[in-house]
Design an enzyme around this catalytic site. Sequence first.
Site, mmCIF file in Angstrom:
data_model
loop_
_atom_site.group_PDB
_atom_site.id
_atom_site.type_symbol
_atom_site.label_atom_id
_atom_site.label_comp_id
_atom_site.label_asym_id
_atom_site.label_seq_id
_atom_site.Cartn_x
_atom_site.Cartn_y
_atom_site.Cartn_z
ATOM 1 N N CYS A 194 0.840 -1.205 0.000
ATOM 2 C CA CYS A 194 0.000 0.000 0.000
ATOM 3 C C CYS A 194 0.880 1.263 0.000
ATOM 4 O O CYS A 194 1.554 1.539 -0.978
ATOM 5 C CB CYS A 194 -0.969 -0.039 1.180
ATOM 6 S SG CYS A 194 -2.368 1.102 0.998
ATOM 7 N N HIS A 204 -3.679 -5.013 0.798
ATOM 8 C CA HIS A 204 -3.168 -5.537 2.070
ATOM 9 C C HIS A 204 -3.217 -7.061 2.066
ATOM 10 O O HIS A 204 -4.233 -7.670 2.391
ATOM 11 C CB HIS A 204 -3.972 -4.968 3.238
ATOM 12 C CG HIS A 204 -3.713 -3.515 3.471
ATOM 13 N ND1 HIS A 204 -2.638 -3.066 4.213
ATOM 14 C CD2 HIS A 204 -4.368 -2.409 3.039
ATOM 15 C CE1 HIS A 204 -2.645 -1.740 4.230
ATOM 16 N NE2 HIS A 204 -3.687 -1.316 3.524
ATOM 17 N N GLU A 226 -1.800 -8.946 4.106
ATOM 18 C CA GLU A 226 -1.723 -9.488 5.465
ATOM 19 C C GLU A 226 -3.081 -9.750 6.105
ATOM 20 O O GLU A 226 -3.164 -10.457 7.115
ATOM 21 C CB GLU A 226 -0.895 -8.550 6.361
ATOM 22 C CG GLU A 226 -1.525 -7.202 6.656
ATOM 23 C CD GLU A 226 -1.252 -6.138 5.597
ATOM 24 O OE1 GLU A 226 -1.391 -4.947 5.920
ATOM 25 O OE2 GLU A 226 -0.909 -6.500 4.450
#
Length: 517
Positions: A88, A176, A178
Amino acid sequence: MAKTNLNDFDKIIVLDFGSQYNQLITRRIRDFGIYSELLPHDLSIEKIKEMAPKGIIFSGGPNSVYDKGALKVDPEIFKLGIPILGICYGMQLMSYDLGGKVEKADNSEYGRADIEVIDPNAVLFEGLPREQYVWMSHGDLVTKAPEGFTITAKSKNCPISAIANDEKKFYGIQFHAEVRNSEYGLDILKNFAFKVCGAKANWTMDDFIEMQVDEIRKKVGDKKVILGLSGGVDSSVTATLLHKAIGDQLTAIFVDHGMLRKDEGDQVMQALNKDLGVNIIRVNAQERFLNKLKGVTDPEQKRKIIGKEFIEVFNEEAKKLKDVDFLAQGTLYTDVIESGTNTAQTIKSHHNVGGLPEDMHFELIEPLRKLFKDEVRELGEKLGIPHDLVWRQPFPGPGLGIRVIGEVTEDKLKIVRESDAILREEIKNAGLQEDIWQYFTVLPGIRSVGVMGDGRTYDYTIGIRAVTSIDGMTADFAQIPWDVLSKISTRIVDECDHINRVVYDITSKPPSTIEWE
């Protein structure tokens, strides 16, 4: 070969640019068996060289690269020859620093987005479907990739969703990876960690135990250590690890404020003192705490009183011990991250719930400060602490004192304790204990009319709170089967004195919190 310090492990470091998901990145990498730390964005080049990471991840963050005071990196980082992944804002920053172009997006993306992998040779997406959904959260985007980079993925509103420079091993993703909302996010991170960085999965809890035992012995020598034992998971694991390292040089002071769950204090003593041999002084201080809480109804005031009294009791017991040099605490890595420091400290006034007097000089020892909560639980089991004790649900420091709404009395604590034990027993009997994030009972202080036998009653109500969650930041009420709820309700009314009604809290977080106080 045994690992004796963190430099013996392959590692990937995460540079912190302020994203709410930063800890998740570190957690995901550790879940792969690779050691990872979250470090300041302006970490010096010298420190990075000293750590010798296999890879570096630039996290996301709220800034624009054009903001005054936007968080930056030392440009020399791109000359170290270490693989870098920008997530990002991290991708935008890398692109900007290397000559690409970043602009404000015409259509900001917040939430789920569908991307298409357009480079069949993209290493980050190796073995993954061409189309997948990801989690976007950005107001800016890269509109021109730096020289030497190829565009590897796109979305409807973000034509450059991922970039790659295979020669330099620099990669960027606008989404993202994660978070679990990204369909193949963990696979993308795995590809970076193993295929790009060539890291080995050599971060094991057995090695951590050996490393910490060695460090504790070197630091403590033949001196003495005290620990404030609350009965919670963190302090229990800390006590057990220290005992493994230094035996009876540790004294744990267990302040039992009388607001623990049913039989919890005895279970802690059985597991740690009798079974594992930890030297524990148990102070039964319920009457003292209840006297201080008499007439107090404000929840914040209750918390402060309980915290202050805990420290005073601990201090009194600590002063009885002679020649103590170290104070141990169950500080976790999340505490270190939130405090904004990664350095050890020597203290005069320090404790989890307050402060020690100025005349008490201890050096701090925090053997869990590199671990996340789930790793602490794994460590506890490795050390031989019973599974049920290690995997107990989150429990507030003030204990049942904040699950009694209003003034806390011995009778009210008994009601909450007994009803909570019934709830736990029936949830376990139904096989739901692993499916529900947290569950407990509350005594709201509400009375209502009921009928028991042939007589009218005017007694208390018990509230049941049970939620599902991933991280506790948000939560939904657990949809417990009606027959299980019915059995719980019947047993609480039948077996707990002064209860004639049971209600179930069906509010999510937000707007409510998980605890009532």
